[in-house]
Each structure stands twice: as structure tokens, then as C-alpha cells.
Design an enzyme around this catalytic site. Structure first.
Site, PDB file in Angstrom:
ATOM      1  N   PHE A 161     -11.073 -10.815 -49.625  1.00  0.00           N
ATOM      2  CA  PHE A 161     -11.168 -10.489 -51.049  1.00  0.00           C
ATOM      3  C   PHE A 161      -9.908  -9.840 -51.602  1.00  0.00           C
ATOM      4  O   PHE A 161      -9.903  -9.352 -52.726  1.00  0.00           O
ATOM      5  CB  PHE A 161     -12.368  -9.562 -51.295  1.00  0.00           C
ATOM      6  CG  PHE A 161     -13.687 -10.179 -50.914  1.00  0.00           C
ATOM      7  CD1 PHE A 161     -14.316 -11.074 -51.768  1.00  0.00           C
ATOM      8  CD2 PHE A 161     -14.279  -9.896 -49.694  1.00  0.00           C
ATOM      9  CE1 PHE A 161     -15.527 -11.658 -51.419  1.00  0.00           C
ATOM     10  CE2 PHE A 161     -15.496 -10.473 -49.335  1.00  0.00           C
ATOM     11  CZ  PHE A 161     -16.123 -11.361 -50.206  1.00  0.00           C
TER      12      PHE A 161
ATOM     13  N   CYS B 159      -6.341 -18.740 -56.602  1.00  0.00           N
ATOM     14  CA  CYS B 159      -7.758 -18.763 -56.190  1.00  0.00           C
ATOM     15  C   CYS B 159      -8.743 -19.182 -57.277  1.00  0.00           C
ATOM     16  O   CYS B 159      -9.479 -20.150 -57.094  1.00  0.00           O
ATOM     17  CB  CYS B 159      -8.156 -17.398 -55.633  1.00  0.00           C
ATOM     18  SG  CYS B 159      -7.321 -17.041 -54.071  1.00  0.00           S
TER      19      CYS B 159
ATOM     20  N   LYS C 136     -18.200 -15.461 -51.124  1.00  0.00           N
ATOM     21  CA  LYS C 136     -16.811 -15.518 -51.612  1.00  0.00           C
ATOM     22  C   LYS C 136     -16.702 -16.329 -52.901  1.00  0.00           C
ATOM     23  O   LYS C 136     -16.101 -15.903 -53.881  1.00  0.00           O
ATOM     24  CB  LYS C 136     -15.916 -16.106 -50.516  1.00  0.00           C
ATOM     25  CG  LYS C 136     -14.489 -16.365 -50.942  1.00  0.00           C
ATOM     26  CD  LYS C 136     -13.735 -15.092 -51.278  1.00  0.00           C
ATOM     27  CE  LYS C 136     -12.415 -15.412 -51.953  1.00  0.00           C
ATOM     28  NZ  LYS C 136     -11.690 -14.210 -52.371  1.00  0.00           N
TER      29      LYS C 136
HETATM   30  N1  LIG Z   1      -3.775 -15.761 -51.907  1.00  0.00           N
HETATM   31  C1  LIG Z   1      -4.828 -14.982 -52.148  1.00  0.00           C
HETATM   32  O1  LIG Z   1      -4.767 -14.044 -52.944  1.00  0.00           O
HETATM   33  C2  LIG Z   1      -6.145 -15.228 -51.433  1.00  0.00           C
HETATM   34  C3  LIG Z   1      -7.143 -14.245 -51.492  1.00  0.00           C
HETATM   35  C4  LIG Z   1      -8.343 -14.471 -50.816  1.00  0.00           C
HETATM   36  C5  LIG Z   1      -8.537 -15.663 -50.126  1.00  0.00           C
HETATM   37  N2  LIG Z   1      -7.564 -16.616 -50.100  1.00  0.00           N
HETATM   38  C6  LIG Z   1      -7.794 -17.838 -49.336  1.00  0.00           C
HETATM   39  O2  LIG Z   1      -7.085 -17.741 -48.112  1.00  0.00           O
HETATM   40  C7  LIG Z   1      -6.594 -19.022 -47.715  1.00  0.00           C
HETATM   41  C8  LIG Z   1      -5.084 -18.970 -47.519  1.00  0.00           C
HETATM   42  O3  LIG Z   1      -4.471 -18.696 -48.775  1.00  0.00           O
HETATM   43  P1  LIG Z   1      -2.940 -18.266 -48.887  1.00  0.00           P
HETATM   44  O4  LIG Z   1      -2.722 -17.904 -50.296  1.00  0.00           O
HETATM   45  O5  LIG Z   1      -2.615 -17.289 -47.812  1.00  0.00           O
HETATM   46  O6  LIG Z   1      -2.234 -19.685 -48.564  1.00  0.00           O
HETATM   47  P2  LIG Z   1      -0.701 -19.974 -48.222  1.00  0.00           P
HETATM   48  O7  LIG Z   1      -0.445 -21.351 -48.659  1.00  0.00           O
HETATM   49  O8  LIG Z   1       0.149 -18.848 -48.695  1.00  0.00           O
HETATM   50  O9  LIG Z   1      -0.648 -19.910 -46.622  1.00  0.00           O
HETATM   51  C9  LIG Z   1      -1.222 -20.860 -45.764  1.00  0.00           C
HETATM   52  C10 LIG Z   1      -0.295 -21.008 -44.554  1.00  0.00           C
HETATM   53  O10 LIG Z   1      -0.958 -21.759 -43.549  1.00  0.00           O
HETATM   54  C11 LIG Z   1       0.011 -22.543 -42.862  1.00  0.00           C
HETATM   55  N3  LIG Z   1      -0.690 -23.604 -42.130  1.00  0.00           N
HETATM   56  C12 LIG Z   1      -1.353 -24.678 -42.632  1.00  0.00           C
HETATM   57  N4  LIG Z   1      -1.905 -25.387 -41.634  1.00  0.00           N
HETATM   58  C13 LIG Z   1      -1.597 -24.760 -40.476  1.00  0.00           C
HETATM   59  C14 LIG Z   1      -1.898 -24.983 -39.097  1.00  0.00           C
HETATM   60  N5  LIG Z   1      -2.654 -26.026 -38.719  1.00  0.00           N
HETATM   61  N6  LIG Z   1      -1.400 -24.134 -38.181  1.00  0.00           N
HETATM   62  C15 LIG Z   1      -0.653 -23.094 -38.545  1.00  0.00           C
HETATM   63  N7  LIG Z   1      -0.352 -22.807 -39.831  1.00  0.00           N
HETATM   64  C16 LIG Z   1      -0.813 -23.636 -40.782  1.00  0.00           C
HETATM   65  C17 LIG Z   1       0.929 -23.006 -43.959  1.00  0.00           C
HETATM   66  O11 LIG Z   1       2.183 -23.400 -43.442  1.00  0.00           O
HETATM   67  C18 LIG Z   1       1.012 -21.732 -44.832  1.00  0.00           C
HETATM   68  O12 LIG Z   1       2.098 -20.922 -44.452  1.00  0.00           O
HETATM   69  C19 LIG Z   1      -7.065 -19.984 -48.799  1.00  0.00           C
HETATM   70  O13 LIG Z   1      -8.293 -20.547 -48.396  1.00  0.00           O
HETATM   71  C20 LIG Z   1      -7.286 -19.092 -49.987  1.00  0.00           C
HETATM   72  O14 LIG Z   1      -8.250 -19.613 -50.880  1.00  0.00           O
HETATM   73  C21 LIG Z   1      -6.364 -16.407 -50.732  1.00  0.00           C
END
Ligand SMILES: NC(=O)c1ccc[n+]([C@@H]2O[C@H](COP(=O)([O-])OP(=O)(O)OC[C@H]3O[C@@H](n4cnc5c(N)ncnc54)[C@H](O)[C@@H]3O)[C@@H](O)[C@H]2O)c1
Length: 449
Positions: A151, A262, A206
Site C-alpha cells: 500500500f 496504480c 488491494k
Molecule cells: N509504484 C507504486 O506506488 C505501487 C504501490 C503499490 C503496489 N504497486 C504494485 O507493485 C507492482 C510493481 O510496481 P512498480 O511500480 O514497483 O513497478 P516497476 O516497473 O517500477 O518495477 C518492476 C520491476 O520488475 C522487473 N522485472 C520484471 N519481470 C521480472 C522478472 N521475471 N525477474 C526479475 N525482475 C523482473 C522489471 O525489470 C522492473 O524493474 C505492480 O503490480 C504495482 O501495481 C505499485
């Protein structure tokens, strides 16, 4: 605990660095080799306050490592999946290909009992699918799959992670409960409630949380539009309703519409899930549609402030990221707004404290400036899109001298209309009487209505 984090983006990196800070041994893994080699040098690929310091401390203490290779995960007690779940092109469902790929890649490395935890935001039922994929890839593996949605908010991610309102753990497996209890123990010692549910319920929590917050924002945005038509002040309405504990004052700031990495994708994904389940969420469907139309509609507000036409006008835009204190441009309201300004014939200049490198990819036809005042130079109107701290106390006299016309459109309501009028600006904001304290004119109008 030994923890592996698959995916080292906004969520994986912040979670990994915080877990290391709690005293766990953490390896953050990412497929992106450039990201990992930068992180090994403690260079942070994203802008998030205080993250670099936390990463340095973790690395210095020998508790935080970065790898591209999954070899090390065999030793892990807990493996978190924190890869992206963007909108799938074409239909808006969550694209689960990264989550499924991660599950397939993890499975062959497991040794001994391991808990796999989905931290990515995933549609209800994804945990079942992750379990199935892993079982199929490595039938002999001893593991449990849990859901632990995140979150945190970008821009305040470390504080949110360390002082969460709640921790949600979805699993029916006693061993997984214990492992996650141990992972989060330092937090509930600090009073953060940990809530155990089934995996499906955790996955739904979520999306329901994000959809509700998106609804709150959209609600106050529409009330703001009504305020403009009938002569009210949306900030006072928000305060007046927010003081009621059943409503709560947060997320009632009227603005240009929600964006970010998000809310837009998560509302659409939930809408799709609900339609497939034949339990459509009509309120959330409306929220998404209203919000979509709003962002582009903000360009008409700018045009109105300039007398109706933007043809040949120069517009200075302050703030591009979807909110302050992040460099994240995903679904930023600035993108449809600026595109609409250009469609209406305007020339756009912009300044953002950290988001311009990211913005250049999305908005190539903008002149990027290196400060607020150089951005404002010769502009016919200044539009405040993101409420970075440094835009909150602008030198209004200097601004007026730099600009071709003294017109400010404040889409975040960070200035007072009377202050702007005193400085000789034409000032438009969201849901507040323009260019005056709520003067007698407005009262008359309301009475007439
Ligand atoms: N950004 C936010 O504020 C936030 C908050 C809560 C939840 N989320 C959720 O968390 C998740 C991630 O979001 P984020 O913003 O961190 O995304 P992001 O794009 O910043 O990071 C994802 C990372 O995963 C890596 N990746 C993809 N496939 C891979 C694999 N098979 N092995 C290793 N690395 C791999 C990518 O290279 C990338 O660096 C999403 O589902 C998002 O909805 C995000």
C-alpha cells in the site's frame, strides 16, 4: 530471515531496502542488468526521498545485495514477487505475463520449504495460478503461495512501508503465516495491525482500496465542478464533509484528475474482473470514465482563462509528474493535458524538478526549461499541474514581469485567489470562486438559482 525480492522497481527496491533495515538479509533481483549494476554502486534508478541513504546503509551492513541471477534464491525463506502488472494492451485487464514468468523462473531453484509472496497488485485468483505454474514447473517443490499487497505511496514510500496503516497477509497455510509474521514482526511491534485473510480476500482488498480512493478523488472533483457553476468553495466543502469521521478528510483535494502508476490501471483491471464475474462495479466504471474525460478537459479551462482560444499562445506548465516527490510519469495527468493544449494550437514549455527526463519520452514536442522563471518567460499563461513544494511560494512580482500576460491556472489550488488578484493576476483554480473572496456576487447568484 533470508528474503529474495523479484523485481527491483518502486515497490521491490523500497520493500527490499526496508526489510534489510529491519535486520533481514535481502537480495533484490531484477532482469534489468543496467538497473542492477547501478544499484550495486548504490545509484538509485528512481527518485524517492531518502531511498539512497537506506540502500547505502543496507549494503554497508552486508544485509542488502543486488543480483540479476536467481541462483541465490535457493537459500531464501521468503521470495516476494514485486514485478510490474501494467494494463494489458487492448482490453485493460492486468497483464500478468511478468508475474507468471517470475513464478516459472523461481520454481526450479526452490530448496526446502519456501514461501512465495505476491506483492505485485494482482487480480483475484492470481495466487492460484502462480501456485499451479510452480507446481507444474517443479512438481517436487515444497512451497506455499501467499498474497501480501503493498500500500506504499510513491514520494512517501519509506515512511509508508515502515509505518503502514495495516499489513494484509492472505494465506491458509500455517507455515506461511508464521514466516510472514516473522518478516513483519518489527512493524507490528510498532503497532501496525497485521490482518490475516484468505489469499483471494487479500487480493481483493488491494483493488477495493485503490478503487475507493479513486472514487473519493473523483467525487470531490465533480463537486468542484458544481462549485464553479453555482458559486461555492470546494476546499471548504471538503473540509466541511471531511471533519465527519465517517467520511474523513484525506483524498478530498480537487484537482486535474487522478493519474499515476496504480489508480488508472487498477480501477480498469478491477472493472474487468467484476464484469467477468458478472458482478459489475458500476460506480467504479463511472469513476474511471469521469476521470478520463477530466484530464483533457483541463485544457479547456486554460483556454477559457485566455478568453477562449489557445491558437499561437505560449503556455508554461509547472510540474509534470503525477504527484510531487517522484519522477514517475506513468499516466500523469500532464500528458493528456499538454497534448490537448497542443491540439488547441498552443506552444508548450515545461519545468519539473525531477521528472523531465522521463517526460521527454512521453512528450517530445515540449520545450523543457531549467527553472520555474525561465519556463514562465514570455508565456501567456502559467499552469500549475503538480504541487511540488518549490511551486508553493513563487515570487509573484518576478513572475508577472517574466510573463507576456499575467494569467495563472492553478490545478492544485495551492494559492489563494485574493492573493493572486492583489498581485494583478487573472487566476483560475479548481472549484473556487475566481479572482475574489467569495464576494456578494456569488451569493446573489446562488440565491437566484
Ligand atoms: N509504484 C507504486 O506506488 C505501487 C504501490 C503499490 C503496489 N504497486 C504494485 O507493485 C507492482 C510493481 O510496481 P512498480 O511500480 O514497483 O513497478 P516497476 O516497473 O517500477 O518495477 C518492476 C520491476 O520488475 C522487473 N522485472 C520484471 N519481470 C521480472 C522478472 N521475471 N525477474 C526479475 N525482475 C523482473 C522489471 O525489470 C522492473 O524493474 C505492480 O503490480 C504495482 O501495481 C505499485
Amino acid at each position: 530471515m533470508r528474503i529474495a525480492m523479484i523485481g527491483s522497481g518502486y515497490v521491490g527496491l523500497v520493500s527490499g531496502a526496508c526489510f534489510a533495515d529491519f535486520g533481514h538479509y535481502v537480495t533484490c533481483i531484477d532482469k534489468d542488468a543496467a538497473k542492477i549494476s547501478a544499484l550495486k554502486q548504490c545509484q538509485i534508478p528512481i527518485y524517492e526521498p531518502d531511498l539512497e541513504q537506506l540502500v547505502r546503509e543496507g549494503v554497508g551492513a552486508g544485509r542488502l545485495k543486488f543480483e540479476t541471477d536467481l541462483g541465490c534464491i535457493a537459500e531464501a525463506d521468503a521470495i516476494f514477487i514485486a514485478v510490474g502488472t501494467p494494463s494489458r494492451r487492448g482490453d485493460g485487464h492486468a497483464d500478468l505475463s511478468y508475474v507468471h514468468a517470475a513464478a516459472r523462473e523461481i520454481a526450479p531453484h526452490l530448496k526446502g520449504f519456501t514461501v512465495i509472496i505476491t506483492k505485485s497488485t494482482v487480480p483475484v485468483g492470481t495466487g492460484d495460478e502462480v501456485e499451479r505454474i510452480m507446481r507444474e514447473t517443479n512438481p517436487g517443490a515444497n512451497f506455499a503461495v501467499a498474497s501480501n499487497p503493498e500500500f506504499l505511496r510513491e514520494g512517501a514510500a519509506i515512511r509508508d512501508f515502515k509505518l503502514p496503516d495495516r499489513i494484509v497477509v492472505g494465506t491458509d497455510d500455517e507455515r506461511a503465516r508464521k514466516v510472514l509474521g516473522d518478516v513483519y514482526r518489527p512493524l507490528y511491534l510498532n503497532q501496525a495491525p497485521i490482518m490475516y485473510t484468505t489469499r483471494r480476500t487479500a487480493e481483493l482488498i488491494k483493488y477495493a482500496a485503490n478503487a475507493f480512493l479513486a472514487t473519493k478523488i473523483t467525487f470531490i472533483n465533480e463537486i468542484a465542478d458544481l462549485c464553479e457553476k453555482v458559486g461555492g468553495d470546494v476546499q471548504q466543502v471538503a473540509r466541511g464533509i471531511g471533519l465527519d469521521n465517517r467520511i474523513g478528510g484525506k483524498f478530498l483535494h480537487a484537482g486535474p484528475g487522478f493519474g499515476g502508476s496504480c489508480f488508472p490501471k487498477d480501477t480498469i483491471a478491477l472493472i474487468k474482473t467484476a464484469q467477468d464475474a458478472e458482478a459489475p462495479l458500476r460506480i467504479v466504471e463511472t469513476v474511471a470514465a469521469v476521470n478520463d474525460a477530466r484530464k483533457r478537459g483541463m485544457a479547456r479551462k486554460v483556454a477559457a482563462a485566455l478568453g477562449g482560444s489557445l491558437r499561437g499562445k505560449t503556455i508554461a506548465v509547472l510540474g509534470l509528474t503525477f504527484k510531487p516527490n517522484t519522477d514517475d510519469m506513468r499516466e500523469a495527468p500532464s500528458i493528456p493535458l499538454i497534448t490537448a493544449l497542443q491540439d488547441l494550437g498552443a506552444v508548450v514549455r515545461a519545468y519539473d524538478p525531477v521528472g523531465m527526463d522521463q517526460a521527454k519520452r512521453e512528450l517530445p514536442d515540449v520545450t523543457y526549461c531549467d527553472s520555474t522563471y525561465s519556463c514562465a518567460a514570455n508565456a501567456d499563461a502559467l499552469v500549475i499541474v503538480t504541487e511540488w513544494e518549490q511551486f508553493r511560494a513563487l515570487d509573484l512580482n518576478r513572475l508577472k514581469k517574466e510573463m507576456a500576460q499575467p494569467v495563472i491556472v492553478d490545478l492544485r489550488n495551492i494559492y489563494r485567489p485574493d492573493e493572486m488578484t492583489e498581485h494583478g493576476f487573472t487566476y483560475e483554480s479548481i472549484g473556487r470562486p475566481a479572482n475574489a473572496k467569495a464576494g456578494p456576487g456569488h451569493h446573489h447568484m446562488v440565491r437566484r438559482l
